[in-house]
Motif scaffolding. Structure first.
Motif, PDB file in Angstrom:
ATOM      1  N   LYS A  21       0.820  -1.212   0.000  1.00 37.57           N
ATOM      2  CA  LYS A  21       0.000   0.000   0.000  1.00 37.57           C
ATOM      3  C   LYS A  21       0.853   1.261   0.000  1.00 37.57           C
ATOM      4  O   LYS A  21       1.818   1.349   0.734  1.00 37.57           O
ATOM      5  N   TYR A  45      -6.797   8.935  -5.007  1.00 41.81           N
ATOM      6  CA  TYR A  45      -7.187   8.386  -3.709  1.00 41.81           C
ATOM      7  C   TYR A  45      -8.663   8.675  -3.468  1.00 41.81           C
ATOM      8  O   TYR A  45      -9.175   9.710  -3.896  1.00 41.81           O
ATOM      9  N   GLY A  46      -9.305   7.802  -2.734  1.00 39.38           N
ATOM     10  CA  GLY A  46     -10.720   7.966  -2.424  1.00 39.38           C
ATOM     11  C   GLY A  46     -10.984   8.646  -1.100  1.00 39.38           C
ATOM     12  O   GLY A  46     -12.139   8.849  -0.741  1.00 39.38           O
ATOM     13  N   CYS A  47      -9.914   8.980  -0.375  1.00 37.05           N
ATOM     14  CA  CYS A  47     -10.112   9.634   0.910  1.00 37.05           C
ATOM     15  C   CYS A  47      -8.854  10.366   1.345  1.00 37.05           C
ATOM     16  O   CYS A  47      -7.774  10.127   0.804  1.00 37.05           O
ATOM     17  N   THR A  62     -14.080  11.232   2.823  1.00 32.26           N
ATOM     18  CA  THR A  62     -14.147  10.368   1.643  1.00 32.26           C
ATOM     19  C   THR A  62     -14.833  11.113   0.501  1.00 32.26           C
ATOM     20  O   THR A  62     -15.418  12.187   0.702  1.00 32.26           O
ATOM     21  N   MET A 106     -16.999  -3.922   8.495  1.00 30.81           N
ATOM     22  CA  MET A 106     -17.175  -3.006   7.376  1.00 30.81           C
ATOM     23  C   MET A 106     -18.452  -3.329   6.608  1.00 30.81           C
ATOM     24  O   MET A 106     -19.187  -2.435   6.202  1.00 30.81           O
ATOM     25  N   ARG A 112     -16.546   1.877   3.871  1.00 29.07           N
ATOM     26  CA  ARG A 112     -15.708   1.314   2.812  1.00 29.07           C
ATOM     27  C   ARG A 112     -14.223   1.512   2.997  1.00 29.07           C
ATOM     28  O   ARG A 112     -13.436   0.885   2.300  1.00 29.07           O
ATOM     29  N   ARG A 113     -13.842   2.411   3.895  1.00 30.11           N
ATOM     30  CA  ARG A 113     -12.418   2.697   4.087  1.00 30.11           C
ATOM     31  C   ARG A 113     -12.072   2.568   5.556  1.00 30.11           C
ATOM     32  O   ARG A 113     -12.771   3.098   6.417  1.00 30.11           O
ATOM     33  N   VAL A 126      -4.521   2.515   4.580  1.00 32.43           N
ATOM     34  CA  VAL A 126      -5.979   2.555   4.531  1.00 32.43           C
ATOM     35  C   VAL A 126      -6.411   1.338   3.729  1.00 32.43           C
ATOM     36  O   VAL A 126      -6.025   1.184   2.569  1.00 32.43           O
ATOM     37  N   THR A 128      -9.414  -0.823   1.949  1.00 29.53           N
ATOM     38  CA  THR A 128     -10.733  -0.617   1.354  1.00 29.53           C
ATOM     39  C   THR A 128     -11.427  -1.961   1.250  1.00 29.53           C
ATOM     40  O   THR A 128     -10.801  -3.014   1.406  1.00 29.53           O
ATOM     41  N   GLN A 129     -12.707  -1.934   0.953  1.00 29.86           N
ATOM     42  CA  GLN A 129     -13.421  -3.196   0.774  1.00 29.86           C
ATOM     43  C   GLN A 129     -12.786  -4.004  -0.355  1.00 29.86           C
ATOM     44  O   GLN A 129     -12.754  -5.216  -0.305  1.00 29.86           O
ATOM     45  N   ASP A 131      -9.685  -4.324  -1.013  1.00 36.52           N
ATOM     46  CA  ASP A 131      -8.543  -5.063  -0.482  1.00 36.52           C
ATOM     47  C   ASP A 131      -8.991  -6.378   0.144  1.00 36.52           C
ATOM     48  O   ASP A 131      -8.300  -7.388   0.076  1.00 36.52           O
TER      49      ASP A 131
END
Length: 179
Positions: A21, A45-47, A62, A106, A112-113, A126, A128-129, A131
């Motif tokens: 990561k 990135y999502g967050c 997020t 989760m 989700r994070r 971090v 995520t789902q 992963d």
């Protein structure tokens, strides 16, 4: 997290995803949403994990937070601070926590994070789902194989009849096509 009998490779830090990561995107609570979104977009990135002066996690923002708490409310991203829209005190996993426990949480709690922190509370990764899918996928494939095997075994006579008909049809096509 409650201690459980440890499964091999089940700790977050033992997963190959953890080792690969990239460093999470972090920011202080006074950064504007516009600046954070620009950094998120730049890194894909999502967050962004919001940290205090001691680099300890105090919140997370997020893409969904930006959509619902900023855009949906008509706020100005250049004036709005991350502190105004962040999810405060998010769920934090420790590196030594069990992956399956967090997968269940989760899923059940619909987030989700998951920031993963070290013993000092500083963010290391971090998850995520997505992963977690890489962890559960081999198990799901194995279960599907077992179901298919059981289905074929219990309905073998149908498989045998269907296979015979398919073979006969193929042979007829070859024989009639050769004429």
């Amino acid at each position: 997290m409650a201690e459980q009998a440890e499964r091999p490779g089940s700790r977050l830090m033992d997963r190959s995803e953890y080792k690969r990561k990239p460093k999470p995107l972090t920011s202080g609570p006074d950064q504007t949403v516009a600046e954070a979104v620009a950094a998120m977009s730049d890194k894909n990135y999502g967050c962004v994990v919001v940290v205090d002066d001691d680099e300890k996690v105090i919140g997370i923002v997020t893409e969904r937070d930006v959509m619902n708490k900023l855009v949906g409310k008509g706020l100005d991203p250049k004036k709005t601070k991350l502190a105004d829209i962040m999810t405060r005190d998010p769920r934090l996993a420790k590196e030594t926590d069990d992956m399956i426990d967090w997968l269940r949480m989760m899923s059940n709690e619909r987030f989700r994070r998951l920031p993963v922190v070290d013993d000092q509370g500083r963010v290391k990764a971090v998850f995520t789902q997505g992963d977690f899918v890489s962890y559960t996928w081999p198990e799901m494939v194995g279960q599907m194989k077992e179901v298919a095997k059981a289905t074929v075994t219990s309905n073998f006579h149908y498989v045998l009849i269907g296979g015979g008909i398919a073979l006969y049809s193929l042979l007829m096509i070859i024989v009639l096509g050769a004429r």
